[in-house]
Design a protein around this motif. Structure first.
Motif, short mmCIF file in Angstrom:
data_model
loop_
_atom_site.label_atom_id
_atom_site.label_comp_id
_atom_site.label_asym_id
_atom_site.label_seq_id
_atom_site.Cartn_x
_atom_site.Cartn_y
_atom_site.Cartn_z
N PRO A 100 23.68 -20.65 19.21
CA PRO A 100 22.46 -20.07 18.74
C PRO A 100 21.39 -20.17 19.78
O PRO A 100 21.52 -20.82 20.59
CB PRO A 100 22.05 -20.94 17.44
CG PRO A 100 23.00 -21.50 16.92
CD PRO A 100 24.06 -21.76 18.28
N ILE A 101 20.47 -19.20 20.01
CA ILE A 101 19.60 -18.84 20.95
C ILE A 101 18.11 -18.74 20.04
O ILE A 101 18.16 -18.21 19.19
CB ILE A 101 19.81 -17.78 21.74
CG1 ILE A 101 19.87 -16.64 21.18
CG2 ILE A 101 20.95 -18.15 22.48
CD1 ILE A 101 19.60 -15.36 21.97
N HIS A 102 17.24 -19.12 20.76
CA HIS A 102 15.75 -18.66 19.88
C HIS A 102 15.48 -17.38 20.33
O HIS A 102 15.87 -16.61 21.52
CB HIS A 102 14.50 -19.78 20.76
CG HIS A 102 14.72 -20.99 20.04
ND1 HIS A 102 14.64 -22.07 20.72
CD2 HIS A 102 14.47 -21.33 19.08
CE1 HIS A 102 14.71 -23.29 20.29
NE2 HIS A 102 14.47 -22.71 18.86
N CYS A 103 14.70 -16.70 19.65
CA CYS A 103 14.36 -15.26 19.34
C CYS A 103 12.84 -14.81 20.06
O CYS A 103 12.21 -13.94 19.80
CB CYS A 103 14.86 -14.45 18.43
SG CYS A 103 16.59 -14.44 18.02
N PHE A 104 12.41 -15.91 20.58
CA PHE A 104 10.89 -15.80 20.86
C PHE A 104 10.58 -14.61 21.84
O PHE A 104 11.20 -14.50 22.93
CB PHE A 104 10.41 -17.13 21.76
CG PHE A 104 10.68 -18.18 21.09
CD1 PHE A 104 10.37 -18.50 19.70
CD2 PHE A 104 11.00 -19.64 21.60
CE1 PHE A 104 10.53 -19.74 19.00
CE2 PHE A 104 11.38 -20.72 21.06
CZ PHE A 104 10.92 -20.80 19.72
N GLY A 105 9.66 -13.90 21.28
CA GLY A 105 9.42 -12.55 22.30
C GLY A 105 10.29 -11.28 22.02
O GLY A 105 10.06 -10.52 22.64
N LEU A 106 11.61 -11.38 21.48
CA LEU A 106 12.41 -10.44 21.46
C LEU A 106 12.17 -9.44 20.36
O LEU A 106 11.83 -9.79 19.24
CB LEU A 106 13.92 -10.83 21.14
CG LEU A 106 14.63 -11.82 22.29
CD1 LEU A 106 15.84 -12.36 21.80
CD2 LEU A 106 14.52 -10.92 23.66
N THR A 107 12.16 -8.17 20.81
CA THR A 107 11.72 -7.21 19.72
C THR A 107 13.04 -6.91 19.01
O THR A 107 14.15 -7.23 19.19
CB THR A 107 11.40 -5.66 20.58
OG1 THR A 107 12.58 -5.42 21.25
CG2 THR A 107 10.30 -5.94 21.31
N GLY A 109 14.55 -4.19 18.60
CA GLY A 109 15.72 -3.57 19.47
C GLY A 109 16.42 -4.42 20.35
O GLY A 109 17.82 -4.26 20.48
N LYS A 110 15.96 -5.15 20.96
CA LYS A 110 16.39 -6.24 21.93
C LYS A 110 17.39 -7.19 21.25
O LYS A 110 18.54 -7.45 21.61
CB LYS A 110 15.52 -6.95 22.71
CG LYS A 110 14.74 -6.06 23.83
CD LYS A 110 13.89 -6.98 24.55
CE LYS A 110 13.19 -5.90 25.58
NZ LYS A 110 12.42 -6.73 26.39
N ILE A 111 16.97 -7.30 20.03
CA ILE A 111 17.99 -8.35 19.10
C ILE A 111 19.21 -7.67 18.72
O ILE A 111 20.22 -8.06 18.85
CB ILE A 111 17.25 -8.87 17.97
CG1 ILE A 111 16.11 -9.97 18.34
CG2 ILE A 111 18.01 -9.50 16.84
CD1 ILE A 111 15.39 -10.16 17.14
N ARG A 112 18.92 -6.12 18.25
CA ARG A 112 20.06 -5.50 17.98
C ARG A 112 20.99 -5.47 19.22
O ARG A 112 22.41 -5.34 18.96
CB ARG A 112 19.39 -4.06 17.47
CG ARG A 112 20.75 -3.00 17.11
CD ARG A 112 21.56 -3.57 16.03
NE ARG A 112 22.74 -2.58 15.67
CZ ARG A 112 23.24 -2.61 14.67
NH1 ARG A 112 23.13 -3.33 13.69
NH2 ARG A 112 24.36 -1.92 14.43
N THR A 113 20.41 -4.99 20.33
CA THR A 113 21.42 -4.84 21.38
C THR A 113 22.20 -6.03 21.94
O THR A 113 23.38 -5.91 22.22
CB THR A 113 20.42 -4.52 22.60
OG1 THR A 113 19.61 -3.23 22.49
CG2 THR A 113 21.23 -4.36 23.87
N TYR A 114 21.51 -7.38 21.56
CA TYR A 114 22.12 -8.50 21.90
C TYR A 114 23.15 -8.70 20.85
O TYR A 114 24.25 -9.22 21.29
CB TYR A 114 21.14 -9.65 22.08
CG TYR A 114 21.71 -11.16 22.01
CD1 TYR A 114 22.04 -11.54 23.39
CD2 TYR A 114 21.60 -11.94 21.36
CE1 TYR A 114 22.52 -12.64 23.74
CE2 TYR A 114 22.39 -12.99 21.37
CZ TYR A 114 22.77 -13.69 22.86
OH TYR A 114 23.36 -14.71 22.82
#
Length: 155
Positions: A100-107, A109-114
């Motif tokens: 797992p990774i923290h999602c601080f500041g990720l939009t 769209g960036k989460i979907r791409t990741y």
């Protein structure tokens, strides 16, 4: 229709008589009745033994299929995503894990791409086709395993 089995009596039947009398007698919860409890305890012990002896057990190997599972660490509802992780399963066993990774500041769209990149990495690592996650589990952020974590500063 027969009376359903009493779970309390089922547990009591597994105890030695002396201990059952202490727990359920006058100094305990008071349900011990010497007129019926000895027979009832015997009935429950024999019923459990008889039922387990009558059932045959078989095992059937489940189909071995690759599935990807996504873990979302977030509060229920429309709350921001705290962290995410993923696993690849083959049949009933996890075979690969994205820590797992923290999602601080990720939009979003960036989460979907990741998450799409994670699917592609699983697919290329095991030479398989994965198009989507089979299941997504929402887990409370208080169970976030990433360290250090602002929700768990002491750990």
């Amino acid at each position: 229709m027969p009376k359903p089995l009493d779970p309390k009596c089922q547990l009591c039947a597994k105890l030695p008589t002396a201990k059952a009398k202490v727990l359920h007698g006058t100094n305990g919860d008071g349900c011990w009745n010497p007129k019926v409890c000895h027979n009832r305890r015997s009935f429950y012990r024999r019923r459990t033994d008889d039922n387990s002896a009558q059932l045959d057990a078989i095992t059937v190997e489940p189909p071995a299929k690759y599935v990807a599972v996504l873990y979302l660490y977030k509060e229920p509802g429309d709350k921001p995503l705290h962290a995410l992780g993923a696993e690849l399963w083959l049949g009933q066993q996890p075979i690969c894990r994205l820590e797992p990774i923290h999602c601080f500041g990720l939009t979003a769209g960036k989460i979907r791409t990741y998450t799409d990149q994670v699917l592609q990495a699983f697919a290329s690592q095991y030479a398989i086709s994965l198009y989507q996650y089979k299941d997504m589990f929402e887990i409370s952020p208080t169970h976030c395993p990433v360290r250090p974590c602002p929700l768990n500063p002491d750990l």
